[in-house]
Design a protein around this motif. Structure first.
Motif, short mmCIF file in Angstrom:
data_model
loop_
_atom_site.label_atom_id
_atom_site.label_comp_id
_atom_site.label_asym_id
_atom_site.label_seq_id
_atom_site.Cartn_x
_atom_site.Cartn_y
_atom_site.Cartn_z
N UNK A 182 0.83 -1.18 -0.07
CA UNK A 182 -0.30 0.11 -0.17
C UNK A 182 1.40 1.48 0.26
N UNK A 183 1.68 1.28 0.71
CA UNK A 183 2.53 2.16 0.73
C UNK A 183 3.22 2.74 -0.30
N UNK A 184 3.69 1.23 -0.47
CA UNK A 184 5.17 1.82 -2.36
C UNK A 184 3.57 2.38 -3.53
N UNK A 185 2.56 2.05 -3.13
CA UNK A 185 1.52 2.00 -4.77
C UNK A 185 1.01 3.44 -4.34
N UNK A 186 1.20 3.67 -3.37
CA UNK A 186 0.69 5.24 -3.15
C UNK A 186 1.49 5.93 -2.98
N UNK A 187 2.92 5.85 -3.16
CA UNK A 187 3.96 6.73 -3.36
C UNK A 187 4.13 7.01 -5.05
N UNK A 188 3.68 6.02 -5.60
CA UNK A 188 3.90 5.72 -6.78
C UNK A 188 2.53 6.18 -7.43
N UNK A 189 1.90 6.32 -7.15
CA UNK A 189 0.12 7.13 -7.77
C UNK A 189 0.48 8.74 -7.10
N UNK A 190 1.07 9.01 -5.86
CA UNK A 190 1.21 10.28 -5.79
C UNK A 190 2.57 10.94 -7.06
N UNK A 239 4.64 -15.39 -12.47
CA UNK A 239 5.52 -15.37 -13.65
C UNK A 239 6.50 -13.36 -13.70
N UNK A 240 6.15 -12.98 -12.61
CA UNK A 240 6.91 -11.10 -12.13
C UNK A 240 6.64 -11.93 -10.53
N UNK A 241 6.76 -10.35 -10.22
CA UNK A 241 6.20 -10.24 -9.01
C UNK A 241 5.08 -9.54 -8.52
N UNK A 242 4.66 -9.63 -7.23
CA UNK A 242 3.15 -9.38 -6.99
C UNK A 242 3.26 -7.58 -7.16
N UNK A 243 4.73 -7.66 -6.48
CA UNK A 243 4.53 -5.71 -6.56
C UNK A 243 4.59 -5.31 -7.73
N UNK A 244 5.17 -6.01 -9.38
CA UNK A 244 5.20 -5.42 -10.44
C UNK A 244 4.02 -5.37 -10.70
N UNK A 245 3.44 -6.90 -10.69
CA UNK A 245 2.24 -6.65 -11.06
C UNK A 245 0.55 -5.52 -10.46
N UNK A 246 0.67 -5.49 -9.22
CA UNK A 246 -0.36 -4.53 -9.34
C UNK A 246 0.51 -3.34 -9.28
N UNK A 247 1.81 -3.03 -9.36
CA UNK A 247 2.15 -1.69 -10.01
C UNK A 247 1.47 -1.31 -11.50
N UNK A 248 1.83 -2.22 -12.44
CA UNK A 248 1.03 -2.37 -13.80
C UNK A 248 -0.33 -2.04 -13.55
N UNK A 249 -1.26 -2.86 -13.04
CA UNK A 249 -2.49 -2.27 -12.99
C UNK A 249 -2.48 -0.61 -12.30
N UNK A 250 -2.16 -0.46 -11.17
CA UNK A 250 -2.17 1.02 -11.05
C UNK A 250 -1.76 2.00 -12.18
N UNK A 251 -1.04 1.84 -13.22
CA UNK A 251 0.00 2.58 -13.68
C UNK A 251 -1.20 2.45 -15.11
N UNK A 252 -2.22 2.12 -15.32
CA UNK A 252 -3.27 1.57 -15.94
C UNK A 252 -4.22 2.67 -15.07
N UNK A 253 -4.22 2.65 -14.24
CA UNK A 253 -5.80 3.15 -13.65
C UNK A 253 -5.21 4.38 -13.80
N UNK A 254 -4.31 5.19 -13.77
CA UNK A 254 -3.58 6.03 -13.75
C UNK A 254 -3.52 6.64 -14.71
N UNK A 255 -3.69 5.92 -16.26
CA UNK A 255 -4.23 6.34 -17.80
C UNK A 255 -5.32 6.23 -17.90
#
Length: 196
Positions: free
Chosen positions: A26-34, A64-80
């Motif tokens: 959560x903290x990492x994804x929040x920082x990425x989104x901010x 095939x990828x780490x959870x963090x990478x997979x969730x970050x990719x989902x977040x990138x799509x949400x931001x887009x």
């Protein structure tokens, strides 16, 4: 003997544990989104949407990828998607563009005397001066429209390739360069206005 459904769930549980996502990411994804949005409420909402989308798509996560990478990719799509929905010209963009309207002479295309670039008289070895400039720069960045800030920060803070930024934010190359040009003009004007 396990049935096929149980085997599939067991294999998935080895790859991903949704119950630990909030604590781990959560903290990492929040920082990425901010870093892309600069809006706390929207960042929080998109992180929550990311976790929900991850749960809904858990059956597609193959490990095939780490959870963090997979969730970050989902977040990138949400931001887009967020920027795509807001792509209509808004008041903040119009204000930022109006501030630049008189930068250039309409006939010659050259800088007007009032807005001609001036030197900043910086002393790079003076930490107080550099801190003050950094503070002013942050204030100027905060005034940028969200999409402009994202493009600028992805290019100059994250050091991403222009093509990747265009792909992530669904921009044409021409849109990208127009946004970069307007952002730089706006930042320069803001810095010159606020730097003594």
């Amino acid at each position: 003997m396990q049935n096929e459904t149980d085997k599939g769930l067991t294999a998935k549980s080895l790859h991903s544990d949704p119950l630990s996502w909030v604590e781990k990411y959560a903290d990492y994804l929040y920082g990425f989104a901010m870093s892309r949005l600069r809006d706390e409420d929207v960042a929080k909402d998109l992180v929550q949407d990311t976790f929900l989308a991850g749960l809904q798509r858990l059956d597609r996560f193959e490990g095939n990828s780490e959870e963090k990478t997979w969730l970050t990719a989902i977040l990138k799509n949400k931001i887009t998607d967020f920027y795509r929905k807001r792509s209509a010209v808004n008041l903040k963009v119009m204000n930022a563009e109006n501030e630049q309207q008189d930068f250039f002479d309409a006939e010659s295309g050259h800088w007007t005397e009032k807005h001609y670039p001036r030197a900043f008289d910086l002393e790079a070895d003076n930490p107080l001066m550099m801190k003050e400039l950094g503070s002013i720069l942050n204030e100027c960045l905060a005034k940028l429209p969200g999409l402009w800030f994202s493009v600028f920060s992805m290019k100059h803070m994250d050091d991403l390739a222009s093509e990747l930024i265009c792909t992530e934010l669904k921009l044409t190359a021409a849109n990208f360069w127009v946004i970069m040009h307007r952002t730089k003009l706006n930042l320069r004007a803001c810095l010159q206005k606020n730097w003594n």
